[in-house]
Motif scaffolding. Structure first.
Motif, PDB file in Angstrom:
ATOM      1  N   PRO A   1       0.818  -1.219   0.000  1.00 51.76           N
ATOM      2  CA  PRO A   1       0.000   0.000   0.000  1.00 51.76           C
ATOM      3  C   PRO A   1       0.858   1.279   0.000  1.00 51.76           C
ATOM      4  O   PRO A   1       1.958   1.289   0.528  1.00 51.76           O
ATOM      5  N   THR A   2       0.292   2.316  -0.599  1.00 45.80           N
ATOM      6  CA  THR A   2       0.972   3.608  -0.643  1.00 45.80           C
ATOM      7  C   THR A   2      -0.051   4.710  -0.877  1.00 45.80           C
ATOM      8  O   THR A   2      -1.129   4.463  -1.431  1.00 45.80           O
ATOM      9  N   PHE A   3       0.292   5.925  -0.476  1.00 47.00           N
ATOM     10  CA  PHE A   3      -0.565   7.069  -0.764  1.00 47.00           C
ATOM     11  C   PHE A   3      -0.125   7.690  -2.092  1.00 47.00           C
ATOM     12  O   PHE A   3       1.068   7.855  -2.349  1.00 47.00           O
ATOM     13  N   ILE A   4      -1.101   8.023  -2.921  1.00 43.67           N
ATOM     14  CA  ILE A   4      -0.842   8.688  -4.203  1.00 43.67           C
ATOM     15  C   ILE A   4      -1.445  10.079  -4.130  1.00 43.67           C
ATOM     16  O   ILE A   4      -2.633  10.241  -3.834  1.00 43.67           O
ATOM     17  N   ALA A   5      -0.600  11.085  -4.367  1.00 43.22           N
ATOM     18  CA  ALA A   5      -1.048  12.478  -4.301  1.00 43.22           C
ATOM     19  C   ALA A   5      -1.018  13.099  -5.684  1.00 43.22           C
ATOM     20  O   ALA A   5      -0.032  12.951  -6.425  1.00 43.22           O
ATOM     21  N   LEU A   6      -2.084  13.786  -6.037  1.00 44.80           N
ATOM     22  CA  LEU A   6      -2.163  14.438  -7.343  1.00 44.80           C
ATOM     23  C   LEU A   6      -1.088  15.514  -7.501  1.00 44.80           C
ATOM     24  O   LEU A   6      -0.604  15.766  -8.601  1.00 44.80           O
ATOM     25  N   GLN A   7      -0.684  16.122  -6.383  1.00 39.61           N
ATOM     26  CA  GLN A   7       0.316  17.191  -6.458  1.00 39.61           C
ATOM     27  C   GLN A   7       1.677  16.678  -6.919  1.00 39.61           C
ATOM     28  O   GLN A   7       2.529  17.454  -7.356  1.00 39.61           O
ATOM     29  N   SER A   8       1.878  15.345  -6.875  1.00 39.30           N
ATOM     30  CA  SER A   8       3.150  14.782  -7.343  1.00 39.30           C
ATOM     31  C   SER A   8       3.337  15.003  -8.840  1.00 39.30           C
ATOM     32  O   SER A   8       4.454  14.879  -9.359  1.00 39.30           O
ATOM     33  N   ILE A   9       2.258  15.363  -9.535  1.00 41.64           N
ATOM     34  CA  ILE A   9       2.341  15.596 -10.974  1.00 41.64           C
ATOM     35  C   ILE A   9       3.223  16.810 -11.287  1.00 41.64           C
ATOM     36  O   ILE A   9       3.762  16.937 -12.379  1.00 41.64           O
ATOM     37  N   ALA A  10       3.353  17.711 -10.282  1.00 41.48           N
ATOM     38  CA  ALA A  10       4.144  18.937 -10.481  1.00 41.48           C
ATOM     39  C   ALA A  10       5.589  18.768 -10.031  1.00 41.48           C
ATOM     40  O   ALA A  10       6.399  19.675 -10.192  1.00 41.48           O
ATOM     41  N   GLU A  11       5.929  17.610  -9.467  1.00 41.99           N
ATOM     42  CA  GLU A  11       7.288  17.401  -8.979  1.00 41.99           C
ATOM     43  C   GLU A  11       8.271  17.260 -10.141  1.00 41.99           C
ATOM     44  O   GLU A  11       7.927  16.751 -11.211  1.00 41.99           O
ATOM     45  N   GLU A  12       9.472  17.715  -9.911  1.00 38.48           N
ATOM     46  CA  GLU A  12      10.506  17.619 -10.940  1.00 38.48           C
ATOM     47  C   GLU A  12      10.895  16.162 -11.161  1.00 38.48           C
ATOM     48  O   GLU A  12      11.078  15.394 -10.210  1.00 38.48           O
ATOM     49  N   VAL A  13      11.011  15.791 -12.416  1.00 38.81           N
ATOM     50  CA  VAL A  13      11.327  14.405 -12.759  1.00 38.81           C
ATOM     51  C   VAL A  13      12.825  14.165 -12.631  1.00 38.81           C
ATOM     52  O   VAL A  13      13.635  14.908 -13.192  1.00 38.81           O
TER      53      VAL A  13
END
Length: 556
Positions: free
Chosen positions: A395-407
């Motif tokens: 299990p893990t939490f998925i946050a929509l804000q991770s879409i803005a994180e630098e790759v």
């Protein structure tokens, strides 16, 4: 003596003329009695396959093919028109009951669109200038009361217009043979859409199933009946040719698993679309977060016996589809931007298999990874990720804000991941050496030669809703991106149920030689001179020289 020679010569001429006339008559009779076309192309592009020959040999009344490739359209697609005409002439040569006509679609555009023949917008380069053109690359087939439409331009995402044209020409035989086969099919194969374990609702499968319903007989089939009469449920399921299991969310009981296992052992085909992780974009809360966790469907040992295992890891892929994300607000109106969402991999198909050849990339959503195990089953990868992937354990939490994180590209080094696999062979029953949940005389420890497809994503066949109505599975209502999901699933079903080898025609490869437009544009003056002016100069020079020679010779 001179007179005798003249008379003899006249008789010789008469005899020669008589022989010549006789030979011409014989050749004409032979020509009318015997007909043979010769394909002198290197890749035998005009030679019909045995499958196509068998299909058109069953046409016993007039079949009309109307092709809407006539009129003023880009020169490149004159080639498609020519290739289509030549291919259809081969069909007519084999069966005179096939009638073909080419029509200009300009006067009937609205009628064609209502029939589902949507136009294609093309970017055309002529004389170094870019312009747009609209064509209707479609054909309609009428056979008795049955009709079918044929797309002549595939929806595959290709590098260039030339590649698209080559793909279209390669696909001609399959497209027409498939349509002719469907309108002449006497008995339709039966497909069961399984329910009873929290599968997708019908409205979310409408786009896929409505397309299937044009060629096959569809029926809902609930496994709930195993609770009261499992042996009878198995008998009923065996009346079907294919079972579709689309995103079950509830555990399968041992009786239900045994029914599916014996359906496969007795020759039934299966298409599995499974999520082994509970993760859905609709589950994002007000803060844009959700918990992704393993889902136990109680199918692990069943699939393990067939030679695969679906893991409970999610795959992030840098080559992904886009989703709309609110990026700010102007006045009271939120502003959205389409951004890549790495949990929605955009995956390519196996270029060497007829199911996925020339297919547009398929969008997956929170997909899992498939491992293959060694056994006697042939395993063919169908959908594979890019190399730039990352495994995310659950299990893990998925946050929509991770879409803005630098790759950080170094984090995405897990390599290609398998998302869909074709299994072919004689499947061992998962209950071969185990106690059976119920007794049945139909039990088999090993199947006859069979095949199944397993996809590690339950949403691969899920269409969106627009104003509470099903949206086309082939596109996204928010971003307008085009995907190959529908074609991939339709090809999968066709392959599983194809006993004639029809789907294998999609693997046809041709070498189409295209004109180098840039080189032609740069050298156009030279070639115009070479082809138009130079012949006239040579002809004038020869005429002048010949006249001068005659004058000089006979003036003496």
């Amino acid at each position: 003596e001179i007179s005798a020679c003249l008379v003899g010569s006249e008789m010789c001429i008469r005899d020669s003329s008589s022989i010549l006339i006789f030979v011409l008559i014989v050749l004409n009779v032979v020509n009318q009695s015997f007909y043979k076309r010769f394909d002198l192309t290197k890749d035998q592009r005009y030679t019909l396959s045995e499958t196509t020959t068998n299909i058109i040999s069953k046409i016993d009344k007039n079949l009309f093919i109307t092709v809407y490739l006539e009129g003023d359209f880009p020169s490149e697609f004159k080639r498609l028109q020519l290739e289509t005409r030549q291919y259809l002439e081969e069909l007519v040569a084999k069966n005179q009951k096939i009638k073909i006509t080419f029509q200009n679609p300009d006067t009937q555009r609205e009628a064609l669109i209502k029939k589902g023949m949507l136009p294609s917008r093309l970017t055309v380069e002529e004389d170094g200038k870019m312009s747009e053109a609209i064509i209707f690359p479609w054909a309609a087939i009428n056979y008795g009361k049955k009709t079918a439409i044929v797309s002549l331009l595939p929806a595959a995402i290709v590098a260039s217009q030339e590649a698209q044209l080559q793909s279209a020409i390669e696909n001609l035989e399959y497209s027409f043979s498939n349509a002719i086969h469907s309108v002449n099919q006497k008995e339709q194969k039966k497909i069961g859409i399984l329910s009873g374990n929290g599968e997708l609702e019908d409205i979310y499968q409408y786009s896929f199933l409505s397309a299937l319903g044009k060629k096959y007989r569809l029926a809902k089939f609930s496994l709930d009946a195993t609770k009261t009469n499992a042996p009878e449920t198995l008998k009923d399921l065996l009346q079907l040719d294919l079972a579709i299991i689309a995103k079950p969310t509830e555990k399968f009981t041992d009786k239900e698993k045994f029914v599916l296992d014996q359906f496969i052992a007795n020759g039934g085909k299966t298409l599995w679309m499974l999520d082994n992780v509970q993760a859905d974009q609709d589950s994002l809360n007000a803060n844009g977060k959700m918990l992704a966790y393993p889902r136990d469907l109680n199918l692990t040992n069943l699939l393990f016996s067939y030679g695969i295992r679906i893991n409970t890891t999610l795959i992030k892929d840098l080559y992904s589809a886009q989703i709309p994300v609110a990026t700010g607000q102007v006045g009271n109106q939120p502003q959205f931007k389409n951004l890549e969402w790495f949990y929605h991999p955009l995956v390519g198909g196996n270029p060497n298999h007829p199911i996925t050849k020339n297919n547009a990339p398929v969008r997956l959503q929170f997909a899992n990874q498939i491992d293959t195990l060694k056994n006697n089953i042939k395993k063919t990868p169908l959908l594979v990720s890019s190399l730039l992937t990352k495994k995310v354990g659950t299990p893990t939490f998925i946050a929509l804000q991770s879409i803005a994180e630098e790759v950080v590209e170094s984090d995405y080094k897990s390599g290609n991941q398998l998302f869909a696999v074709l299994l072919e062979g004689k499947f061992n029953s998962a209950y071969k050496n185990r106690i059976h949940p119920f007794n049945t005389p139909l039990f088999k420890g090993q199947s006859v030669a069979n095949k199944m497809i397993v996809i590690a994503d339950g949403d691969v066949g899920k269409n969106q809703l627009l104003k509470n109505k099903p949206y086309d599975l082939a596109s996204d209502k928010w971003t307008n991106q085009q995907f190959g999901n529908k074609d991939f699933l339709l090809n999968s079903v066709a392959y599983l149920l194809d006993d004639s080898g029809l789907v294998n025609l999609r693997n046809k490869s041709l070498q189409i030689r295209m004109l180098d437009k840039q080189k032609a544009f740069k050298e156009r003056t030279f070639w115009q001179f070479f082809n138009v002016i130079l012949p006239l100069v040579l002809l004038f020079g020869f005429g002048f020289g010949f006249a001068f020679w005659r004058k000089k010779k006979y003036s003496k």
